[in-house]
Design an enzyme around this catalytic site. Structure first.
Site, PDB file in Angstrom:
ATOM      1  CB  SER A  76      -8.132   3.727   2.510  1.00  0.00           C
ATOM      2  OG  SER A  76      -7.325   3.138   3.503  1.00  0.00           O
TER       3      SER A  76
ATOM      4  CE  LYS B 281      -3.966   2.075   2.404  1.00  0.00           C
ATOM      5  NZ  LYS B 281      -4.870   1.981   3.564  1.00  0.00           N
TER       6      LYS B 281
ATOM      7  CB  SER C  66      -8.559   1.049   5.547  1.00  0.00           C
ATOM      8  OG  SER C  66      -9.310   2.231   5.400  1.00  0.00           O
TER       9      SER C  66
END
Lengths: 98, 499
Positions: B159, B84, B183
């Protein structure tokens, strides 16, 4: 409780974040809605409840105060928007009239 | 060297690592297969913001050379991974999905990144995300949305939506996400993956660009419970560089994932996390999974956690407050974007112009909301009160865990929604986090594991455990996964459409 466009503009100044008129127009009613939703926390009777800032109990963490390797000047400045003489170059921070 | 088998991208991480360790597959072949898959599908999926093909192949070649020399390799040696873009990695840009960090090359590795490298994981590149991890759909990325591999017109969650999409699209068997209010778990749920938010303090936050420091936690996304456990074990553990990292042994997650039994375990169904707003298909898959665990010998208990009803409003005061403080570091002085520096404007003016140009709408909303909640006159009523509610939620968990070993609920109230469906309605978007937020507020670990499909789209089953009992997630999740796979006859992702 309503939040006004002027209050949003004030909060934006406090946040050091310029907002266009269009952004202010859009944000004020949205924030008003969000605040109305989050205000539900005030319904909870919690006068004698201690606050939690961190879920895990924390104590200060210390280490020995000894010199350790760190980033070189070149590495630290590599991503700087502007640099000069091995230093970050920033816009003026004092008003020239003062 | 022979060509890698065509289905190598469908190998689990454990299978990939085992094949490499046995010399049946090279790390270069596994990496090249993943890169070929990225080249084939990522124009449509847009899971990656940056692909470091050269770096990944160099790392893989080094692993193959060390294996040839008889050196001992890590348990995930040669396994490709999507990182990420909120975690720093030297040699690659870190943008956090934001314009304000466009083109920023961090000067150091996050501890998670360093541990991945030490485990001989091959980092393919950086995964897309909602800007600064604020969102539930990856639509808030400044670089365009990521698409759900199950239906390209739908969101992959957020996210960590780039991370979930990369794994669900077979671009990588593993990904790292971060979870502040759900997330990791929500993207895992809506893409048919296993996703885990470890206990707060279990994984170092050093080099994780902070959104809400008291809630943020990095963790694994994978296609199987065992793969998630292997990744969890690789990144967890105490780190002196993070003062909120806790110095306790890593829970035995890999062993727990292999245990496959729940006989005698007490499983609590949270009464408050069901009912109105939960799609019938989501509720049905959840109820079936609970019934299956009961058949396998678990004792099912209904549990009430009355303050969970206030978790969402408390979260949307605490997280924006911490965000408004954390994002003050983006001041245009030392790194990142600087806008409007015309030689006339002072530092404060340049700061304000930069933050206007560099932040997207959701980040601006949360900075303003947090500034409001922390301002004098409102602090006690909002932020202070939210912190008290946080205490009450932790007490609800503590009381529940006196009666049961784990708590369960649906991970999300709905399946993946169409891109654009909630973009203009922040409150509807925030409701995605309804079931996942309590674990963040209390710091306890939680997992989402696939429970099946509703109208062709994945449904997630959430398991929550006491702090540092992360292994219980893997025991229950691994058992449920095995039972559902056996009943279905194949892993859930085999049902995903070809890309």
């Amino acid at each position: 409780m309503a939040i006004t466009r002027d209050e949003v503009a004030h909060l934006a100044r406090l946040s050091r974040m310029s907002l266009s008129d269009a952004e202010l127009d859009a944000l004020a009613p949205q924030l008003d809605q969000i605040l109305a939703a989050v205000a539900r926390v005030t319904e909870v009777a919690a006068a004698d409840i201690p606050p939690t800032s961190h879920a895990v109990p924390l104590t200060n963490v210390f280490r020995a105060d000894v010199t350790r390797p760190s980033l070189s000047v070149d590495e630290a400045l590599a991503a700087a928007p502007a640099a000069e003489d091995d230093r970050f170059r920033v816009p003026r921070i004092l008003d020239p009239d003062e | 060297m022979t060509d890698a088998p065509a289905d190598v991208v469908r190998f689990t991480a454990a299978e990939t690592a085992a094949a490499i360790a046995a010399g049946e597959l090279s790390a270069v072949e596994a990496t090249q297969a993943a890169l070929d898959r990225v080249a084939k599908v990522d124009d449509a999926v847009h899971a990656f913001l940056h692909v470091d093909a050269e770096g990944a192949l160099t790392t893989a070649a080094g692993i193959d050379a060390r294996r040839a020399a008889g050196e001992r390799l890590g348990p995930l040696a040669g396994v490709p991974l999507a990182l990420k873009d909120v975690l720093t990695a030297k040699g690659m840009p870190t943008t956090c999905g934001s314009r304000i960090l466009q083109g920023w090359y961090p000067p150091y590795d996050a501890t998670v990144t360093a541990r991945l490298r030490a485990a001989d994981v091959v980092i393919l590149g950086k995964a897309n995300m909602d800007e600064f991890a604020m969102g539930s759909s990856t639509e808030n990325s400044a670089y365009g949305p990521t698409r759900n591999p199950w239906d390209l017109a739908r969101i992959p969650g957020g996210s960590s939506g780039g991370s979930s999409a990369a794994v669900a699209a077979f671009e990588a068997p593993l990904a790292i996400g971060t979870d502040t209010g759900g997330s990791i778990r929500q993207p895992a749920a809506v893409t048919g993956l296993v996703g885990v938010k470890p206990t707060y303090g279990g994984v170092s936050r050093y080099g994780l660009v902070a959104f809400s420091s008291s809630l943020d936690q990095a963790g694994p996304l994978a296609r199987t419970v065992t793969d998630a456990a292997l990744l969890h074990a690789a990144i967890a553990g105490h780190d002196p560089m993070d003062s909120t990292s806790v110095d306790v042994p890593i829970p035995p997650v890999v062993e727990a994932a292999a245990r496959r039994e729940v006989l005698g375990m007490r499983i609590g169904v949270v009464r408050e996390l069901s009912g109105e707003g939960y799609e019938p298909g989501v509720q049905a898959r959840f109820d079936e999974a609970v019934a299956l665990l009961a058949q396998l010998g678990a004792e099912i208990v209904e549990v009430s956690c009355p303050h969970f009803d206030y978790a969402l409003p408390a979260y949307y005061l605490i997280a924006p407050s911490e965000c408004s403080s954390n994002l003050a570091r983006f001041d245009a002085m030392r790194f990142g974007l600087r806008a409007g520096d015309d030689g006339e404007a002072g530092a404060e003016e340049v700061m304000s112009r930069t933050r206007e140009a560099g932040f997207g709408p959701e980040v601006k909303r949360r900075v303003i909301l947090g500034t409001y909640a922390l301002s004098s006159g409102y602090y006690d009523a909002y932020y202070g009160q939210a912190q008290k509610v946080r205490t009450l939620i932790s007490r609800d968990f503590a009381a529940a865990f006196e009666r049961v070993d784990v708590l369960v609920s649906p991970t999300t109230p709905t399946v993946a929604f169409p891109i654009g469906a909630k973009a203009d309605d922040p409150i509807a978007m925030y409701l995605n986090d309804l079931c996942t937020i309590p674990a963040n507020l209390a710091g306890v670990p939680a997992m989402s594991v696939p429970a099946g499909l509703s109208e062709g789209l994945p449904v997630g089953f959430q398991i929550m455990a006491p702090a540092f009992a992360d292994d219980r997630l893997y025991q229950v999740g691994g058992t449920l996964e095995a039972a559902l796979d056996a009943r279905r006859g194949h892993p859930l992702l085999d049902a995903a459409p070809a890309l």
